[in-house]
Design an enzyme around this catalytic site. Sequence first.
Site, PDB file in Angstrom:
ATOM      1  N   ALA A 146       5.998   8.096   8.582  1.00 38.06           N
ATOM      2  CA  ALA A 146       4.657   8.107   7.997  1.00 38.06           C
ATOM      3  C   ALA A 146       4.771   7.813   6.515  1.00 38.06           C
ATOM      4  O   ALA A 146       5.828   7.999   5.917  1.00 38.06           O
ATOM      5  CB  ALA A 146       4.019   9.475   8.228  1.00 38.06           C
ATOM      6  N   LYS A 147       3.657   7.353   5.947  1.00 32.31           N
ATOM      7  CA  LYS A 147       3.659   7.033   4.508  1.00 32.31           C
ATOM      8  C   LYS A 147       4.082   8.228   3.670  1.00 32.31           C
ATOM      9  O   LYS A 147       4.714   8.093   2.641  1.00 32.31           O
ATOM     10  CB  LYS A 147       2.256   6.573   4.063  1.00 32.31           C
ATOM     11  N   ARG A 148       3.744   9.434   4.145  1.00 29.82           N
ATOM     12  CA  ARG A 148       4.054  10.613   3.312  1.00 29.82           C
ATOM     13  C   ARG A 148       5.511  11.073   3.443  1.00 29.82           C
ATOM     14  O   ARG A 148       5.965  11.912   2.682  1.00 29.82           O
ATOM     15  CB  ARG A 148       3.087  11.762   3.643  1.00 29.82           C
ATOM     16  N   SER A 170       0.838  -1.202   0.000  1.00 30.95           N
ATOM     17  CA  SER A 170       0.000   0.000   0.000  1.00 30.95           C
ATOM     18  C   SER A 170       0.869   1.247   0.000  1.00 30.95           C
ATOM     19  O   SER A 170       0.380   2.345   0.229  1.00 30.95           O
ATOM     20  CB  SER A 170      -0.930  -0.007   1.214  1.00 30.95           C
TER      21      SER A 170
END
Length: 282
Positions: A243-245, A11
């Site tokens: 974090a993903k970002r 993801s």
Amino acid sequence: MKVTRFAPSPSGRLHLGHAFSAALGHAHARASGGFFLLRIEDLDPGRCRPEFVNGIFEDLAWLGLAHDGAPIVQSHRTDLYAAALERLKADDLVYPCFCTRADIAQSLTAPHGDAGSGYPGTCRGLPDDPARRENTPHSWRLDAGKAIARAGLPRWTEEDGSGFESRRDDIGDAILARKDAPSSYHLACVVDDADTGVTLVVRGEDLRPSTPTQRLLQLLLGLPEPTYLHHPLVTHDDGRRLAKRDLAPTLGAMRAAGADGPLLAADLIEGRLPLGFRLSRA
Ligand code: GLU
């Protein structure tokens, strides 16, 4: 001989935390003359993307962490999860749940909502209604009360020999299958760990809260008990989670910046992190 697995969800791109987890699992397998498996946890159609699966292969190859055998792809194995769910249905340990997210959010803020478990139990104990099940999208939840009455509160052992006992509050009526996903993380994880002979589950401390539910499912399904290694998480120096970002700590960005993958993997298992990052206990 230990069989470990690295089980990322495609993801997003892998980051330093994934590299640490994979390097640790790989090291335990290799040091014991065992096997290191790769499992792609792609059951959530809303979040998983094929390009991230390729990213996982590329990043592991760059780190020099070779996995044994073909990757285990959860979306190809849904029959196994369905069979496990059928067994739990036959044992009367699950119930259909018709609640929407909004229903649940609303009842949890209501004065009598059971906020602790994350699910107020609205559909638990409803009389079975095959016609409603036929016509209404629903998920299946574990009846934690019944399950614990049947199997007892589960225990587990960590790799360092420490033993843990779960408490009643650690286990809620977890979703085991959803209308849009044939199996939840918990059910697929225990079915796959058993089916592929995993003996040591290496994963971040952030997943420790999943362990009581997964141990309980193992007891209910008669699956073998693995040992667990819940490792510290890679964070920024100030303790912030990755974090993903955050782009900087992705392995793709490090590779593009000329970092040496195998050296990074070796440093990580020695606890030496790149500048700006550290290992933190949750
Ligand atoms: N797929 C999970 C994740 O990426 C890991 C599951 C596990 O190791 O049990 O967070």
